[in-house]
Scaffold this active site. Structure first.
Site, short mmCIF file in Angstrom:
data_model
loop_
_atom_site.label_atom_id
_atom_site.label_comp_id
_atom_site.label_asym_id
_atom_site.label_seq_id
_atom_site.Cartn_x
_atom_site.Cartn_y
_atom_site.Cartn_z
CG HIS A 166 -1.41 -14.75 31.61
ND1 HIS A 166 -0.88 -15.89 32.02
CD2 HIS A 166 -2.58 -14.66 32.28
CE1 HIS A 166 -1.74 -16.67 32.67
NE2 HIS A 166 -2.72 -15.86 33.00
CG ASP A 184 -3.68 -18.23 35.28
OD1 ASP A 184 -2.98 -17.25 35.71
OD2 ASP A 184 -4.26 -18.36 34.03
CG ASP A 190 -7.02 -11.39 39.40
OD1 ASP A 190 -6.72 -10.29 39.07
OD2 ASP A 190 -6.34 -12.37 40.08
CG HIS A 241 -3.79 -12.60 36.55
ND1 HIS A 241 -5.27 -12.63 36.21
CD2 HIS A 241 -3.54 -13.88 35.90
CE1 HIS A 241 -5.78 -13.60 35.52
NE2 HIS A 241 -4.62 -14.20 35.10
CG HIS A 290 -22.77 -57.55 47.66
ND1 HIS A 290 -22.31 -56.53 48.26
CD2 HIS A 290 -22.63 -58.63 48.29
CE1 HIS A 290 -21.67 -56.86 49.13
NE2 HIS A 290 -21.80 -58.22 49.49
#
Length: 447
Positions: free
Chosen positions: A228, A370, A220, A223, A119
């Site tokens: 990795h 990941d 974390d 991991h 508008h």
């Protein structure tokens, strides 16, 4: 206080969901997978976390000139971060107060104002309503343009990082960051020139719950040596040191924020495979020691990760900063940037940017690892039985260090789930609290 901010009506808190204590019991180090899948929980998160907390929205280097803007989101609310003529920054909801249409469809740019396609309502870069199509029809009514500007969030910044909140009763940004600002300075204030974002924003989508990604960075490191390992060996061309080999490492948290770190100087940076970056960090360490002290100077590119609650994370060394933007209980849109010192040589900035593309981008060797794990952590929780399975978060109970001068709640070692427990405890506290005044202070009580 700005009038537009006053007009942003506070959200009346919904009643807390039942059984939150059963779904998340950090005293026992256990939680239910249901928190990663349930739609009712997600709606409460949007209201009581993303509409309440201080959220990262921009780096000042992205909007250097008056009229510069970027479009982003706070939770699922679309906003514009706009540099003003007086050099201040405003964060405006990207929705016309007439029928709710977006007033800006570009991701970034420079503008003299924003106009709704529907508008023709036109707004200044300060959010004020300047005029409308067929404006004459409003003249004989009680219409007050000053009451119909773009809604505005509270804004504050810390050493180049711009944050915003929709909550008028939220603590100040300084209070929200608390002692974690001391750790933020490792990446934001190790050089007198400050920082900037190199290149643009990398955007991707992952079918996972936002908390899984945020928790991965809050503490974390468990991991890394498994998930990795092959990627790190490929980047380094040989064996990779295990985190347990580090003689000194810590996990530190405060009100849901968490930083896990060692002091090996270049551990994270090394996996970029760029010797020029490692050399730069070695040369930068003495300068950082003058500004931050010797202890923090060894943290510059070390094996470490950080999340500011709820969804802003970064990796020192790799120098990637990211926001896990929620897009439902089982989907995120990931915004990633590369942060560098302004005074760093251009070739070092370029190598950092290329290194980030190789490691933590949609095709990066670490991010693919990941993303797959996070997606399956989320998807298994849709099972009617599996979603009530206890998930263990109890590693490192009772390892808090009392004999340390480090700020925050400090725990022994990186191989510790103390930061994860603090993250989920704060998450639950916010979901249960009707207002900011009702959020308990658990600092000093965590195990």
């Amino acid at each position: 206080m700005d009038n537009n901010l006053i007009k942003l009506k506070p959200i009346e808190a919904s009643p807390a969901l039942p059984n939150l204590d059963k779904l998340c019991d950090m005293e026992a180090g256990r939680m239910s997978g249901k928190i990663f899948w349930d739609g009712d929980i997600y709606e409460q998160e949007l209201e009581k976390i993303f509409a309440r907390c201080w959220l990262f929205v921009a780096h000042e280097s992205q909007i250097p000139k008056a009229g510069d803007y970027i479009a982003t989101t706070m939770g699922e609310d679309e906003v514009l971060v706009v540099r003003q003529k007086d050099a201040s920054i405003k964060v405006l909801i990207n929705a016309c107060p007439h029928r709710g249409n977006k007033v800006c469809f570009a991701e970034a740019g420079n503008a003299r104002g924003f106009i709704c396609n529907y508008h023709g309502w036109a707004f200044g870069t300060d959010g004020a309503l300047r005029g409308m199509h067929e404006s004459g029809v409003y003249e004989d009514s009680a219409f007050d343009k000053s009451q119909h500007g773009l809604r505005e969030a509270r804004v504050d910044s810390y050493k180049g990082l711009v944050f915003a909140t929709f909550a008028a009763d939220a603590p100040s940004l300084a209070e929200y960051l608390g002692p974690m600002a001391w750790y933020l300075d490792v990446i934001l204030d190790n050089d007198e020139g400050g920082t900037e974002f190199a290149g643009g924003c990398i955007r991707s989508t992952i079918e996972c719950n936002w908390k899984i990604a945020a928790e991965n960075f809050v503490g974390d490191i468990l991991h890394a040596g498994w998930t990795h390992d092959s990627a790190a060996r490929a980047m380094l061309g040989g064996a990779v040191a295990q985190v347990s080999d580090f003689p000194e490492s810590w996990s530190v948290n405060w009100n849901g924020h968490g930083y896990e770190f060692a002091r090996d100087l270049v551990g994270n940076a090394a996996v970029l495979g760029e010797s020029a970056i490692n050399k730069y960090l070695h040369l930068q360490a003495p300068k950082a020691a003058e500004r931050l002290g010797e202890f923090r100077s060894r943290m510059l590119g070390a094996v470490s990760s950080f999340t500011l609650f709820p969804n802003f994370s970064f990796l020192p060394g790799q120098n990637t900063m990211r926001v896990w933007q929620p897009r439902g209980p089982n989907k995120i849109e990931l915004y990633t940037w590369v942060i560098v010192n302004k005074n760093a040589p251009q070739d070092v900035k370029d190598k950092w940017r290329r290194g980030a593309m190789m490691t933590f981008s949609p095709t990066g060797v670490f991010e693919m690892d990941d993303g797959e794990n996070w997606e399956y952590c989320t998807k298994t929780s849709r099972g009617k039985v599996t979603r009530y399975q206890d998930l263990y978060v109890g590693l490192g109970m009772n390892t808090r260090l009392a004999d340390t001068d480090l700020p925050g709640n400090v725990f022994k070692g990186q191989l510790n789930e103390a930061n994860s427990r603090a993250f989920y405890q704060y998450w639950k506290d916010l979901l249960k609290a009707p207002s900011w005044a009702d959020v308990p202070d658990r600092n000093g009580q965590l195990r």
